[in-house]
Design a protein around this motif. Structure first.
Motif, PDB file in Angstrom:
ATOM      1  N   GLU A 185      31.396  -8.271  11.290  1.00  0.00           N
ATOM      2  CA  GLU A 185      31.458  -9.043  12.719  1.00  0.00           C
ATOM      3  C   GLU A 185      29.777  -9.543  13.043  1.00  0.00           C
ATOM      4  O   GLU A 185      29.005  -9.174  12.639  1.00  0.00           O
ATOM      5  CB  GLU A 185      31.657  -7.506  13.555  1.00  0.00           C
ATOM      6  CG  GLU A 185      31.723  -7.677  14.900  1.00  0.00           C
ATOM      7  CD  GLU A 185      32.026  -6.581  15.639  1.00  0.00           C
ATOM      8  OE1 GLU A 185      30.998  -6.129  16.589  1.00  0.00           O
ATOM      9  OE2 GLU A 185      33.210  -6.178  15.778  1.00  0.00           O
ATOM     10  N   TYR A 229      26.353   1.383  18.156  1.00  0.00           N
ATOM     11  CA  TYR A 229      27.705   1.216  18.772  1.00  0.00           C
ATOM     12  C   TYR A 229      28.454   2.655  18.802  1.00  0.00           C
ATOM     13  O   TYR A 229      28.257   3.430  17.911  1.00  0.00           O
ATOM     14  CB  TYR A 229      28.714   0.336  17.770  1.00  0.00           C
ATOM     15  CG  TYR A 229      28.329  -0.952  18.031  1.00  0.00           C
ATOM     16  CD1 TYR A 229      29.119  -1.842  18.783  1.00  0.00           C
ATOM     17  CD2 TYR A 229      27.217  -1.730  17.439  1.00  0.00           C
ATOM     18  CE1 TYR A 229      28.647  -3.325  19.298  1.00  0.00           C
ATOM     19  CE2 TYR A 229      26.956  -2.996  17.451  1.00  0.00           C
ATOM     20  CZ  TYR A 229      27.742  -3.871  18.374  1.00  0.00           C
ATOM     21  OH  TYR A 229      27.334  -5.031  18.538  1.00  0.00           O
ATOM     22  N   LEU A 261      32.070   4.637  18.511  1.00  0.00           N
ATOM     23  CA  LEU A 261      33.307   4.581  18.261  1.00  0.00           C
ATOM     24  C   LEU A 261      34.069   5.797  18.396  1.00  0.00           C
ATOM     25  O   LEU A 261      33.320   6.873  18.040  1.00  0.00           O
ATOM     26  CB  LEU A 261      33.469   3.804  16.867  1.00  0.00           C
ATOM     27  CG  LEU A 261      32.885   2.551  16.680  1.00  0.00           C
ATOM     28  CD1 LEU A 261      31.504   2.657  16.005  1.00  0.00           C
ATOM     29  CD2 LEU A 261      33.465   1.524  15.777  1.00  0.00           C
ATOM     30  N   LEU A 316      38.138   8.028  17.336  1.00  0.00           N
ATOM     31  CA  LEU A 316      39.288   8.017  16.398  1.00  0.00           C
ATOM     32  C   LEU A 316      40.129   8.741  17.364  1.00  0.00           C
ATOM     33  O   LEU A 316      39.831  10.049  17.617  1.00  0.00           O
ATOM     34  CB  LEU A 316      38.952   8.372  15.136  1.00  0.00           C
ATOM     35  CG  LEU A 316      40.085   8.531  14.324  1.00  0.00           C
ATOM     36  CD1 LEU A 316      40.458   7.187  13.916  1.00  0.00           C
ATOM     37  CD2 LEU A 316      39.868   9.383  12.943  1.00  0.00           C
ATOM     38  N   ASP A 317      41.202   8.175  17.808  1.00  0.00           N
ATOM     39  CA  ASP A 317      42.164   8.891  18.715  1.00  0.00           C
ATOM     40  C   ASP A 317      43.349   9.306  17.817  1.00  0.00           C
ATOM     41  O   ASP A 317      43.846  10.565  18.457  1.00  0.00           O
ATOM     42  CB  ASP A 317      42.762   7.819  19.775  1.00  0.00           C
ATOM     43  CG  ASP A 317      41.825   7.230  20.656  1.00  0.00           C
ATOM     44  OD1 ASP A 317      41.006   8.171  21.265  1.00  0.00           O
ATOM     45  OD2 ASP A 317      41.732   6.219  20.977  1.00  0.00           O
ATOM     46  N   LYS A 350      45.416   5.585  13.203  1.00  0.00           N
ATOM     47  CA  LYS A 350      44.795   4.270  13.859  1.00  0.00           C
ATOM     48  C   LYS A 350      43.415   4.102  13.333  1.00  0.00           C
ATOM     49  O   LYS A 350      42.804   5.302  13.140  1.00  0.00           O
ATOM     50  CB  LYS A 350      44.886   4.632  15.364  1.00  0.00           C
ATOM     51  CG  LYS A 350      46.342   4.437  15.764  1.00  0.00           C
ATOM     52  CD  LYS A 350      46.306   4.518  17.269  1.00  0.00           C
ATOM     53  CE  LYS A 350      47.650   4.188  17.940  1.00  0.00           C
ATOM     54  NZ  LYS A 350      47.865   4.933  19.471  1.00  0.00           N
ATOM     55  N   PRO A 351      42.907   3.122  13.436  1.00  0.00           N
ATOM     56  CA  PRO A 351      41.448   3.038  13.070  1.00  0.00           C
ATOM     57  C   PRO A 351      40.591   3.242  14.183  1.00  0.00           C
ATOM     58  O   PRO A 351      41.114   3.666  15.166  1.00  0.00           O
ATOM     59  CB  PRO A 351      41.272   1.322  12.830  1.00  0.00           C
ATOM     60  CG  PRO A 351      42.344   0.595  13.568  1.00  0.00           C
ATOM     61  CD  PRO A 351      43.379   1.742  13.467  1.00  0.00           C
ATOM     62  N   PHE A 352      39.319   3.348  13.978  1.00  0.00           N
ATOM     63  CA  PHE A 352      38.282   3.699  15.097  1.00  0.00           C
ATOM     64  C   PHE A 352      38.333   2.648  16.061  1.00  0.00           C
ATOM     65  O   PHE A 352      38.597   1.430  15.714  1.00  0.00           O
ATOM     66  CB  PHE A 352      36.842   3.965  14.529  1.00  0.00           C
ATOM     67  CG  PHE A 352      36.529   5.209  13.843  1.00  0.00           C
ATOM     68  CD1 PHE A 352      35.781   5.965  14.770  1.00  0.00           C
ATOM     69  CD2 PHE A 352      36.742   5.665  12.552  1.00  0.00           C
ATOM     70  CE1 PHE A 352      35.570   7.384  14.288  1.00  0.00           C
ATOM     71  CE2 PHE A 352      36.313   6.973  12.097  1.00  0.00           C
ATOM     72  CZ  PHE A 352      35.734   7.744  13.128  1.00  0.00           C
ATOM     73  N   ARG A 353      38.223   3.104  17.331  1.00  0.00           N
ATOM     74  CA  ARG A 353      38.266   2.049  18.493  1.00  0.00           C
ATOM     75  C   ARG A 353      36.797   1.763  19.054  1.00  0.00           C
ATOM     76  O   ARG A 353      36.171   2.959  19.209  1.00  0.00           O
ATOM     77  CB  ARG A 353      39.179   2.800  19.242  1.00  0.00           C
ATOM     78  CG  ARG A 353      39.464   1.859  20.571  1.00  0.00           C
ATOM     79  CD  ARG A 353      40.399   2.393  21.502  1.00  0.00           C
ATOM     80  NE  ARG A 353      40.478   3.816  22.028  1.00  0.00           N
ATOM     81  CZ  ARG A 353      39.877   4.246  22.838  1.00  0.00           C
ATOM     82  NH1 ARG A 353      39.309   3.503  23.784  1.00  0.00           N
ATOM     83  NH2 ARG A 353      39.894   5.848  23.173  1.00  0.00           N
ATOM     84  N   LYS A 354      36.247   0.622  19.054  1.00  0.00           N
ATOM     85  CA  LYS A 354      35.119   0.495  19.855  1.00  0.00           C
ATOM     86  C   LYS A 354      34.884   0.740  21.186  1.00  0.00           C
ATOM     87  O   LYS A 354      35.768   0.396  21.996  1.00  0.00           O
ATOM     88  CB  LYS A 354      34.573  -0.913  19.347  1.00  0.00           C
ATOM     89  CG  LYS A 354      33.095  -1.096  19.635  1.00  0.00           C
ATOM     90  CD  LYS A 354      32.586  -2.338  19.111  1.00  0.00           C
ATOM     91  CE  LYS A 354      33.059  -3.489  19.774  1.00  0.00           C
ATOM     92  NZ  LYS A 354      32.454  -4.744  19.313  1.00  0.00           N
ATOM     93  N   LEU A 355      34.021   1.896  21.757  1.00  0.00           N
ATOM     94  CA  LEU A 355      33.817   1.911  23.389  1.00  0.00           C
ATOM     95  C   LEU A 355      32.629   1.004  23.882  1.00  0.00           C
ATOM     96  O   LEU A 355      32.550   0.861  24.998  1.00  0.00           O
ATOM     97  CB  LEU A 355      33.731   3.394  23.500  1.00  0.00           C
ATOM     98  CG  LEU A 355      34.717   4.414  23.365  1.00  0.00           C
ATOM     99  CD1 LEU A 355      34.163   5.769  23.861  1.00  0.00           C
ATOM    100  CD2 LEU A 355      36.091   3.855  24.115  1.00  0.00           C
ATOM    101  N   PRO A 361      39.414  12.509  21.880  1.00  0.00           N
ATOM    102  CA  PRO A 361      39.477  11.866  20.581  1.00  0.00           C
ATOM    103  C   PRO A 361      39.055  12.915  19.356  1.00  0.00           C
ATOM    104  O   PRO A 361      38.729  14.074  19.620  1.00  0.00           O
ATOM    105  CB  PRO A 361      37.913  10.920  20.562  1.00  0.00           C
ATOM    106  CG  PRO A 361      37.127  11.392  21.936  1.00  0.00           C
ATOM    107  CD  PRO A 361      38.276  12.176  22.667  1.00  0.00           C
TER     108      PRO A 361
END
Length: 135
Positions: free
Chosen positions: A1, A15, A17, A19-20, A24-29, A53
């Motif tokens: 990135e 950053y 992140l 994990l829900d 699924k992959p980690f999601r960036k907040l 999460p």
């Protein structure tokens, strides 16, 4: 990135992140400790984690060092109907005392919330004190 901030040589930040679910992959907040580029400007910030999460990750992606002084989670205990705070169980992160946990570029701190928060925790917020420095 690709990071614009690294290219233009001004501050970025670590950053956050989440994990829900395991499939699924980690999601960036987004970024945390924004605008806190030196120990002089160090401060405590609060970030809402929305639902529940499974894991939280703080990741240093840019050429900088993140200095974390304390890290805790504030949550609503649905059973007791009260607000509680639990610190991450690492000596450097238990209190604001200039004993820092460091993250260098490409390093991260991954926290399994199921290990430190009760099942009754909701409305979870990350409370973090620290700063970062460009290399």
């Amino acid at each position: 990135e690709y990071s614009l901030s690294a290219y233009f040589a001004y501050g970025s930040c670590p950053y956050l992140l989440v994990l829900d679910s395991d499939d699924k992959p980690f999601r960036k907040l987004g970024t945390i400790l924004t605008g806190v580029e030196s120990e002089k400007s160090k401060q405590t910030k609060l970030y809402r984690l929305n639902d529940r999460p499974l894991k939280v990750k703080i990741e240093e992606r840019d050429p900088e060092i993140t200095y974390l002084d304390s890290l805790s989670f504030i949550y609503q205990d649905t059973q007791m109907q009260e607000l509680k705070e639990v610190f991450y169980p690492l000596a450097e992160l238990q209190k604001i005392d200039q004993q820092y946990f460091l993250l260098h570029q490409r390093e991260s701190l991954e926290i399994d919330l199921n290990k430190i928060l009760p099942d009754t925790a909701s409305n979870i917020k990350l409370k973090i004190n620290g700063y970062y420095e460009l290399i």
